[in-house]
Design an enzyme around this catalytic site. Structure first.
Site, PDB file in Angstrom:
ATOM      1  N   GLY A  47     100.443 113.758 105.416  1.00  0.00           N
ATOM      2  CA  GLY A  47      99.818 112.374 105.225  1.00  0.00           C
ATOM      3  C   GLY A  47     100.789 111.217 105.260  1.00  0.00           C
ATOM      4  CD  GLN A  52     104.227 107.673 101.722  1.00  0.00           C
ATOM      5  OE1 GLN A  52     103.223 107.989 102.310  1.00  0.00           O
ATOM      6  NE2 GLN A  52     105.080 108.608 101.259  1.00  0.00           N
ATOM      7  CB  CYS A  92     105.327 112.493  97.943  1.00  0.00           C
ATOM      8  SG  CYS A  92     105.221 110.867  98.550  1.00  0.00           S
ATOM      9  CG  LEU A  93     106.573 112.423 104.176  1.00  0.00           C
ATOM     10  CD1 LEU A  93     106.141 111.887 105.349  1.00  0.00           C
ATOM     11  CD2 LEU A  93     107.845 113.509 104.345  1.00  0.00           C
ATOM     12  CG  HIS A 134      99.587 112.718  97.688  1.00  0.00           C
ATOM     13  ND1 HIS A 134     100.518 113.379  97.131  1.00  0.00           N
ATOM     14  CD2 HIS A 134     100.509 111.775  98.462  1.00  0.00           C
ATOM     15  CE1 HIS A 134     101.880 112.894  97.331  1.00  0.00           C
ATOM     16  NE2 HIS A 134     101.792 111.802  98.187  1.00  0.00           N
ATOM     17  CD  GLU A 135      99.350 110.732 101.867  1.00  0.00           C
ATOM     18  OE1 GLU A 135      99.793 109.473 101.900  1.00  0.00           O
ATOM     19  OE2 GLU A 135      99.862 111.640 102.042  1.00  0.00           O
ATOM     20  CG  HIS A 138     101.055 106.897  98.439  1.00  0.00           C
ATOM     21  ND1 HIS A 138     102.313 106.735  98.047  1.00  0.00           N
ATOM     22  CD2 HIS A 138     101.174 108.151  99.080  1.00  0.00           C
ATOM     23  CE1 HIS A 138     103.186 107.862  97.904  1.00  0.00           C
ATOM     24  NE2 HIS A 138     102.418 108.587  98.656  1.00  0.00           N
TER      25      HIS A 138
HETATM   26 CO    CO Z   1     102.983 110.579  99.177  1.00  0.00          CO
END
Ligand code: CO
Length: 178
Positions: A47, A52, A92-93, A134-135, A138
């Site tokens: 995701g 991000q 997380c990226l 999670h997304e 953000h």
């Molecule tokens: Co993340």
């Protein structure tokens, strides 16, 4: 050369900003979504949220399985229903090298717009539900480390400190280049 967008990493303050609603799904938005998808798949993420990649808009892309059929593009998503609770490991990226246990709702229902600008209702459970929560976090500037269990937070402390210390320095692969 594929058009890969750099993923913003912790502790970049942009990750803490709230994203604003998309007013119209136009070409700019479709291009942004395309870049987000390429970036997510290139980085083998499940995701990615627009902040991000430096875009302060309410857009998330997810693919919990990696199968094209499970790809979801959500514009202006909101969680309208939550049931139950579950705990599980997340990464997380934007937090390379950091992982930890996070408590989430087990079942959720999301209202959003798709890439055609059509309203959709999306129920999700298990891992897909976790990824979506999670997304969507953000988009509010909320990060998974904020929701980690106290035990995981202690375990993640060193990795977080390493990210803080390397922040602002050139990535290793650029060293020595002009
Ligand atoms: Co993340």
């Amino acid at each position: 050369m594929p058009d890969i967008v750099r993923v913003i990493t912790y502790p970049d303050p942009f990750l803490r900003r709230s994203a604003s609603d998309v007013e119209e799904v136009d070409n700019n938005i479709r291009q942004a979504v395309e870049k987000m998808l390429v970036t997510m798949y290139t980085n083998k993420g499940v995701g990615l949220a627009a902040p991000q990649v430096g875009l302060g808009r309410r857009i998330v892309v997810v693919n919990a399985s990696g199968e094209k059929a499970d790809e979801k593009i959500l514009i202006n998503p909101t969680i309208v229903e939550r049931r139950g609770a579950m705990e599980g490991e997340e990464g997380c990226l934007s937090f390379p090298g950091v992982a930890g246990v996070v408590r989430r709702s087990a079942h959720i229902v999301i209202l959003a717009y798709d890439i055609e600008g059509k309203e959709i209702e999306l129920p999700a459970t298990d891992f897909a539900s976790r990824v979506l929560q999670h997304e969507i976090d953000h988009l509010e500037g909320m990060l998974f480390v904020d929701r980690m269990t106290p035990e995981s937070r202690v375990l993640a402390r060193e990795a977080l400190k390493a990210l803080e210390e390397s922040y602002g320095q050139a990535p290793a692969e650029y060293e020595g280049r002009h």
